[in-house]
Design a protein around this motif. Sequence first.
Motif, PDB file in Angstrom:
ATOM      1  N   ARG A   1      -4.152   5.849  -3.823  1.00 32.69           N
ATOM      2  CA  ARG A   1      -4.888   4.512  -4.379  1.00 32.69           C
ATOM      3  C   ARG A   1      -5.696   4.892  -5.587  1.00 32.69           C
ATOM      4  NH1 ARG A   1      -6.030  -0.327  -2.318  1.00 32.69           N
ATOM      5  NH2 ARG A   1      -5.429   0.681  -0.355  1.00 32.69           N
TER       6      ARG A   1
ATOM      7  N   SER B   1      -2.605  -2.698   4.863  1.00 35.20           N
ATOM      8  CA  SER B   1      -1.258  -2.423   5.325  1.00 35.20           C
ATOM      9  C   SER B   1      -0.763  -3.249   6.075  1.00 35.20           C
ATOM     10  CB  SER B   1      -1.273  -0.898   5.929  1.00 35.20           C
ATOM     11  OG  SER B   1       0.101  -0.721   6.111  1.00 35.20           O
TER      12      SER B   1
ATOM     13  N   GLN C   1      -8.564   8.306  -0.479  1.00 36.39           N
ATOM     14  CA  GLN C   1      -7.264   7.514  -0.892  1.00 36.39           C
ATOM     15  C   GLN C   1      -6.559   8.332  -1.872  1.00 36.39           C
ATOM     16  OE1 GLN C   1      -6.987   5.219   1.085  1.00 36.39           O
ATOM     17  NE2 GLN C   1      -9.054   5.705   1.948  1.00 36.39           N
TER      18      GLN C   1
ATOM     19  N   ARG D   1      -4.527  -5.892  -1.533  1.00 36.38           N
ATOM     20  CA  ARG D   1      -3.697  -4.403  -1.472  1.00 36.38           C
ATOM     21  C   ARG D   1      -4.325  -3.560  -0.479  1.00 36.38           C
ATOM     22  NH1 ARG D   1      -0.152  -2.297  -4.681  1.00 36.38           N
ATOM     23  NH2 ARG D   1      -0.409  -0.166  -5.504  1.00 36.38           N
ATOM     24  N   ARG D   2      -5.575  -3.814  -0.212  1.00 35.60           N
ATOM     25  CA  ARG D   2      -6.081  -2.766   0.658  1.00 35.60           C
ATOM     26  C   ARG D   2      -5.620  -2.919   2.094  1.00 35.60           C
ATOM     27  NH1 ARG D   2     -11.123  -0.964  -0.898  1.00 35.60           N
ATOM     28  NH2 ARG D   2     -11.815  -0.994   0.901  1.00 35.60           N
TER      29      ARG D   2
ATOM     30  N   SER E   1       1.025  -1.280  -0.045  1.00 34.77           N
ATOM     31  CA  SER E   1      -0.002  -0.015  -0.061  1.00 34.77           C
ATOM     32  C   SER E   1       0.796   1.318   0.026  1.00 34.77           C
ATOM     33  CB  SER E   1      -1.036   0.003   1.211  1.00 34.77           C
ATOM     34  OG  SER E   1      -0.051   0.129   2.356  1.00 34.77           O
TER      35      SER E   1
END
Length: 366
Positions: free
Chosen positions: A159, A353, A156, A350-351, A84
């Motif tokens: 992101r 950390s 985000q 991927r969401r 992330s």
Amino acid sequence: MVPEMSERQEFQASELAFLLENSSYDYGENESASCCASPPCPQDFSLNFDRAFLPVLYSLLFMMGLLGNGAVAAVLLSQRAVLSSTDTFLLHLAVADALLVLTLPLWAVDAAVEWVFGSGLCKVAGALFNINFYAGALLLACISFDRYLSIVHATQLYRRGPPTRVTITCVAVWGLCLLFALPDFIFLSAHHDKRLNATHCQYSFPQVGRTALRILQLVAGFLLPLLVMAYCYARILAVLLVSRGQRRLRAMRLVVVVVVAFALCWTPYHLVVLVDTLMDLGAVARNCGRESSVDVAKSVTSGMGYMHCCLNPLLYAFVGVKFRERMWMLLMRLGCPNQRGHQRQPPASRRDSSWSETTEASYSGL
């Protein structure tokens, strides 16, 4: 912020030379003026303290910082495909801290004996030290700002933007730190101090230059990052306080520790340097006892500041559940025998950390 083991000695040596060159007084007319001229204070106590204290401290911090930050970098690099934005900042932070502690053995030799590595390595080591000093503080500010946007504004930034946005931010941070370190490349060199009969890595600019550099370090390397962190985490806490559940409590504990650790480690050093600067400028009365106390305090508090490089892996990584899971996975992959019975965890998305429950909370409706 190159360790200042001999800056005052160099300044006082020049004072002594000036006094010796201008010591012809008219004792009939200037007797009162000549009584007030005094030679530089002896520095035997502070020098002996540095020789005994700094090599041991720097050696311990070198080993602890290299191992801790090396472990963080290894875990994050093993998951680089799913990092992330916070993980990316954390990876750069681990590299900055590792490179900073990598220079400590050189300063340990400088404190124990003298600088034996030449002017070229003096410039490189001093610049490398300061680049990573600034980078560590600014990357912490980037992490706090990223968490602030995610939790407080549900935005985000990295992101939803281009994939290279976080990389551009990191490059900008390193470029700014390189700019801040230009005085080290220009003015640092190995000088032989005749009064001390030793060579040390020192700045060659006048007193006004040293004062300006210290102000830059105070503002860009401490006050500005601390203000950003304090504001961002205060807003984060305000949001978390109205949420419910154990995740809120874990996130609150972590964000408070983040700010407190940074402030506790670096505030004493900058306060001592501020007093030292005021003494150089004449705003605070100078005497031998005070000078010796400030020199010793500067050595002790600088060690506290460098200790923050060893705390970062604990505060930003090992406290996080995701990071511990990834550490076990890496140990299993390397064939660590003690971890063969540990159940393999599914890869993190991927969401998620690696570093804290704060990120998890940010994706759960906060």
